[in-house]
Design a protein around this motif. Structure first.
Motif, PDB file in Angstrom:
ATOM      1  N   PRO A  77      43.021  51.960  84.048  1.00 52.69           N
ATOM      2  CA  PRO A  77      42.692  50.928  83.074  1.00 52.69           C
ATOM      3  C   PRO A  77      43.633  49.742  83.214  1.00 52.69           C
ATOM      4  O   PRO A  77      44.791  49.894  83.562  1.00 52.69           O
ATOM      5  CB  PRO A  77      42.900  51.633  81.738  1.00 52.69           C
ATOM      6  N   ALA A  79      44.762  47.833  80.975  1.00 54.79           N
ATOM      7  CA  ALA A  79      45.392  47.445  79.715  1.00 54.79           C
ATOM      8  C   ALA A  79      46.905  47.396  79.833  1.00 54.79           C
ATOM      9  O   ALA A  79      47.630  48.093  79.134  1.00 54.79           O
ATOM     10  CB  ALA A  79      44.983  48.421  78.614  1.00 54.79           C
ATOM     11  N   LEU A  80      47.392  46.598  80.771  1.00 54.63           N
ATOM     12  CA  LEU A  80      48.834  46.428  80.930  1.00 54.63           C
ATOM     13  C   LEU A  80      49.134  44.936  80.853  1.00 54.63           C
ATOM     14  O   LEU A  80      48.391  44.122  81.402  1.00 54.63           O
ATOM     15  CB  LEU A  80      49.278  46.974  82.292  1.00 54.63           C
ATOM     16  N   PRO A  81      50.211  44.565  80.193  1.00 54.16           N
ATOM     17  CA  PRO A  81      50.479  43.141  79.976  1.00 54.16           C
ATOM     18  C   PRO A  81      51.151  42.466  81.169  1.00 54.16           C
ATOM     19  O   PRO A  81      52.118  41.722  81.006  1.00 54.16           O
ATOM     20  CB  PRO A  81      51.403  43.165  78.764  1.00 54.16           C
ATOM     21  N   PHE A  82      50.687  42.786  82.384  1.00 55.17           N
ATOM     22  CA  PHE A  82      51.296  42.207  83.577  1.00 55.17           C
ATOM     23  C   PHE A  82      50.234  41.509  84.424  1.00 55.17           C
ATOM     24  O   PHE A  82      49.045  41.703  84.223  1.00 55.17           O
ATOM     25  CB  PHE A  82      51.918  43.294  84.460  1.00 55.17           C
ATOM     26  N   TYR A  87      53.141  43.763  88.097  1.00 52.69           N
ATOM     27  CA  TYR A  87      53.084  45.224  87.946  1.00 52.69           C
ATOM     28  C   TYR A  87      53.506  45.917  89.232  1.00 52.69           C
ATOM     29  O   TYR A  87      54.316  46.850  89.208  1.00 52.69           O
ATOM     30  CB  TYR A  87      51.667  45.648  87.556  1.00 52.69           C
TER      31      TYR A  87
END
Lengths: 300, 223
Positions: A77, A79-82, A87
């Motif tokens: 997913p 849904a990572l703020p990178f 990342y």
């Protein structure tokens, strides 16, 4: 035999009184081997891969060996703020690279999977396939000694699927072990060193090795020493050689391993001469392919 | 470990999920602490309020990644270390918040006891408030570690357990956090400063044990 990782009589269940997902599993993963795991849905393939990646500890039995491991989950997913590059730089350092090397390597892998254009797009805006490319790139950054792929090809486009097959071939050629699950029977066909089936919570080696369906094959016409054998590195790619004339060979190799075979031929001592490379006929040749149109019946 | 910590810290900062607990803590201090109030009393209030904030920060850090992303990082360094990095990140964030809050509160408070009779030097009061705040951050992080993933996985159980745990560790006698806070509050009545080194040491031991337990469980519970 030296093993990167070994499972001995391993069992796993979730919860104290849960049913056994796996039991009595023995598996040795040697460096440089490619292992395919098969099985129906819900039989415990993912659990087995999580045990191999040491994400899960076994409920009983032992796991020995601590190779540097990378893992690709089936669905990654976004849904990572990178950004993908941010990342991957973090994950590269987690895999033991320096920050500068991690950033450079991350860029290279994103390019290889055709995701270089999204390197600075926030991950939340990536499509499912593009996030999967980030997950795959993450696993290859640190040149892991053990690569565990849980249906990593799912969601990738055709070019990225082929690139991942080639990346797996590179990894095993470099001495890394790769364990994978995939629903496509033609995935890396003809190249796994062993295939196992997860059945009723146990692991059975598949011995009918010859019956695995053939995947796309690349035909290579080359000149080498007359009556000679393939260089050892070339033999490990699953290639078959037919000497058509003294010193003239027709080699067929699984398409995923053609680059490895060519490298082995060209770097052999004395080096072989590559006359012609014909890609698999079912692949649309790219404009820069030098190959002539495949002759009818060239595919063995 | 440094790489994992940097990753977790970046994740926490960018996720902006730290905003609610930090704003709530600021509001709590805004209501409860005013300039010119006795310093030790205000420091006790500051330390006590940090405990649930630390637990909440732990919850944010250990649930911050999607499962798949957590597995990717955990495969590289082992799930226990990956989990420990998340816990330490939360503890660092809570400690940093506590240090800032303690410094500000010390500077704006009156150097006196509750009756404004005895002089309480600000610097010495701050030196007693800091270990108390850190003890509360440690106990809060320990509560958070034991009431969230992988120990309690469902939100329905984790959040009530965490809140109850945080409340009990502030009020129950025997808790190092309660000892540290009540030391400050009593000191404000009597005008005597006691540096809560024993509660801080006890909190360190408890937090280490809680972190080790949670990290050990991270590969044993289902994903």
């Amino acid at each position: 035999m030296h093993c990167a990782l070994r499972l001995s009589a391993v069992g796993r269940r979730y919860g104290i009184r849960g049913p056994w997902v796996l039991r009595g599993v023995d598996l040795a993963v040697a460096p440089g081997t490619l292992i395919r795991i098969e099985g129906a849905n819900g039989t415990g393939k993912s659990t087995l891969l999580r045990l191999l990646a040491r994400l899960d500890a076994p409920t009983e039995g032992r796991v020995t060996g601590r190779p540097r491991t990378a893992y690709v989950p089936e669905r990654f997913p976004a849904a990572l703020p990178f950004t993908p590059l941010g990342y991957l730089t973090h994950l590269g350092t987690v895999h033991g690279l320096s920050r500068a090397t991690a950033r450079r390597t991350a860029g290279t892998w994103l390019e290889r999977f055709g995701a270089g254009g999204y390197a600075d797009t926030p991950m939340a805006r990536l499509s499912k396939g593009s996030s999967q490319k980030v997950a795959v790139a993450q696993s290859l950054l640190g040149e892991p000694e053990l690569l565990v792929l849980d249906e990593a090809w799912t969601g990738l486009d055709a070019a990225a699927r082929a690139e991942l097959e080639r990346a797996v071939a590179e990894r095993t050629a470099a001495g890394g072990a790769v364990v994978f699950v995939d629903h496509d029977p033609a995935r890396l066909a003809g190249t796994p060193d062993a295939t196992y089936t997860v059945l009723d919570g146990g692991l059975k080696p598949r011995t009918d090795g010859g019956s695995s369906p053939a995947g796309p094959l690349t035909l290579i016409v080359a000149r080498g020493p007359a009556g000679g054998a393939l260089p050892p590195d070339a033999a490990r790619t699953g290639a078959t050689a037919l000497e058509t004339a003294p010193g003239g060979y027709r080699l067929t190799v699984p398409a995923s391993h053609s680059d490895i075979l060519l490298r082995a031929l060209l770097t052999a001592r004395p080096p072989w001469h590559v006359v012609r490379v014909t890609p698999p006929p079912d692949r649309t040749p790219a404009p820069d392919d030098l190959a002539p149109p495949p002759e009818p019946g060239s595919r063995p | 470990m440094t790489a994992l910590l940097r990753y977790q810290l970046d994740l926490l900062v960018r996720s902006q999920r730290w905003l609610p607990p930090v704003i709530l803590y600021a509001a709590y201090l805004g209501i409860g602490v005013q300039s010119g109030q006795p310093v030790l009393d205000s420091l006790g209030f500051t330390a006590g309020g940090l405990l649930p904030v630390a637990a909440w920060l732990v919850r944010i850090c250990v649930t911050g990644e999607p499962d798949a992303a957590r597995a990717c990082a955990a495969a590289a360094r082992g799930p226990a270390r990956a989990h420990l990095a998340a816990l330490l990140t939360a503890l660092l964030a809570a400690a940093a918040l506590g240090v800032v809050a303690t410094s500000v509160v010390t500077l704006i408070s009156a150097p006196a006891d509750n009756g404004h009779q005895i002089r309480v030097p600000l610097l010495k009061a701050g030196a007693a408030g800091l270990p108390a705040t850190l003890a509360c951050a440690l106990i809060g992080a320990a509560v958070g570690a034991l009431t969230n993933r992988p120990v309690l996985r469902s939100t329905g159980r984790a959040v009530p357990a965490m809140l109850l745990g945080a409340l009990l560790s502030v009020v129950l006698t025997g808790s190092p956090a309660q000892a540290a806070v009540s030391g400050l509050v009593t000191g404000s009545r009597t005008g005597r400063i006691t540096v809560p080194l024993l509660p801080l040491a006890a909190a360190l031991v408890l937090a280490a044990a809680a972190f080790a337990t949670a990290a050990r469980l991270s590969s044993r519970r289902s994903p």
